[in-house]
Design a protein around this motif. Structure first.
Motif, PDB file in Angstrom:
ATOM      1  N   ILE A  99      73.064  44.305 131.295  1.00 32.18           N
ATOM      2  CA  ILE A  99      74.304  45.165 131.499  1.00 32.18           C
ATOM      3  C   ILE A  99      74.848  45.903 129.860  1.00 32.18           C
ATOM      4  O   ILE A  99      75.048  47.252 130.155  1.00 32.18           O
ATOM      5  N   GLN A 100      74.916  45.245 129.156  1.00 32.05           N
ATOM      6  CA  GLN A 100      75.333  46.046 127.764  1.00 32.05           C
ATOM      7  C   GLN A 100      74.027  47.015 127.477  1.00 32.05           C
ATOM      8  O   GLN A 100      74.612  48.205 127.276  1.00 32.05           O
ATOM      9  N   TYR A 141      82.337  46.369 132.815  1.00 29.46           N
ATOM     10  CA  TYR A 141      81.680  45.706 131.670  1.00 29.46           C
ATOM     11  C   TYR A 141      82.633  45.008 130.752  1.00 29.46           C
ATOM     12  O   TYR A 141      82.698  43.917 129.969  1.00 29.46           O
TER      13      TYR A 141
END
Length: 171
Positions: A99-100, A141
Motif C-alpha cells: 500500500i505504501q 493509509y
C-alpha cells in the motif's frame, strides 16, 4: 518518583533520522543491523537481527541487496518493519508495504512514519497532551499507519511501565 516519571525520559529525546539523513553509502548487512538497532534501542524489544533482514528479503518485503549492500530505501523500509513487526503478521507487513509503495515515494512515507512515531510516543508517554496532525493530507493509509504506530507505542509504554516496577512494588 512515580513510574511514569521514571519511564518518560526513555522517549523524551527519541528521534529517527530523516530519509536525507540516512547513510548515502550503501551498508552491508551487519552495518544495517547495527544502524537500525542503535536508533530503535529506546523502544525495548524492537530489535532486528541479520537473519531477520535476510528473511525479509527472502519473503520479498524488501528488495534484494545489490552486491550485499542495502541502500536508503531498504533501510527506511527496515525501520518500519522493525517497529511494526511486533504488532503485525508477516503477511500484513507485506500488504502495508505494498500500500505504501502504491501511495507514496519511500522517502515521503518514511519521513511521515518517523515524525508520526515521535509524535505518538510523546503522547502515549504523557510528554504532550494531544496528538499533532502530521502532514497536509489525511488518507486511509495514514490512518492505518497511525494505528500501527499507536499499537507499538502502547506496547512500548506497557513494557517500560512494568519494567520500572520496583521489587517492593510487587504484589
Amino acid at each position: 518518583m512515580n513510574r511514569e516519571a521514571k519511564i518518560q525520559p526513555a522517549v523524551q529525546h527519541f528521534r529517527l533520522p530523516r530519509y536525507q539523513e540516512l547513510p548515502t553509502v550503501e551498508l552491508y548487512l551487519d552495518q544495517t543491523t547495527e544502524l537500525l538497532n542503535e536508533h530503535l534501542a529506546i523502544l525495548g524489544d524492537v530489535k532486528i537481527t541479520s537473519s531477520m533482514i535476510s528473511n525479509y528479503v527472502k519473503h520479498h518485503l524488501i528488495r534484494r541487496p545489490i552486491k550485499k549492500r542495502y541502500g536508503a530505501d531498504q533501510i527506511a523500509e527496515l525501520f518500519f518493519i522493525a517497529v511494526a513487526k511486533n504488532v503485525m503478521s508477516l503477511n500484513d507487513l507485506k500488504a502495508a508495504l505494498k500500500i505504501q509503495r502504491a501511495s507514496y515515494a519511500t522517502a515521503t512515507a518514511y519521513d511521515y512514519f518517523a515524525e508520526e512515531l515521535e509524535n505518538v510516543l510523546a503522547y502515549v508517554f504523557g510528554l504532550k497532551a494531544n496528538l499533532a496532525t502530521i502532514g497536509e493530507e489525511q488518507s486511509e493509509y495514514k490512518h492505518m499507519l497511525r494505528n500501527i504506530i499507536k499499537a507499538v507505542a502502547y506496547k512500548t509504554y506497557i513494557d517500560r511501565y512494568f519494567a520500572a516496577v520496583e521489587p517492593a512494588d510487587e504484589l
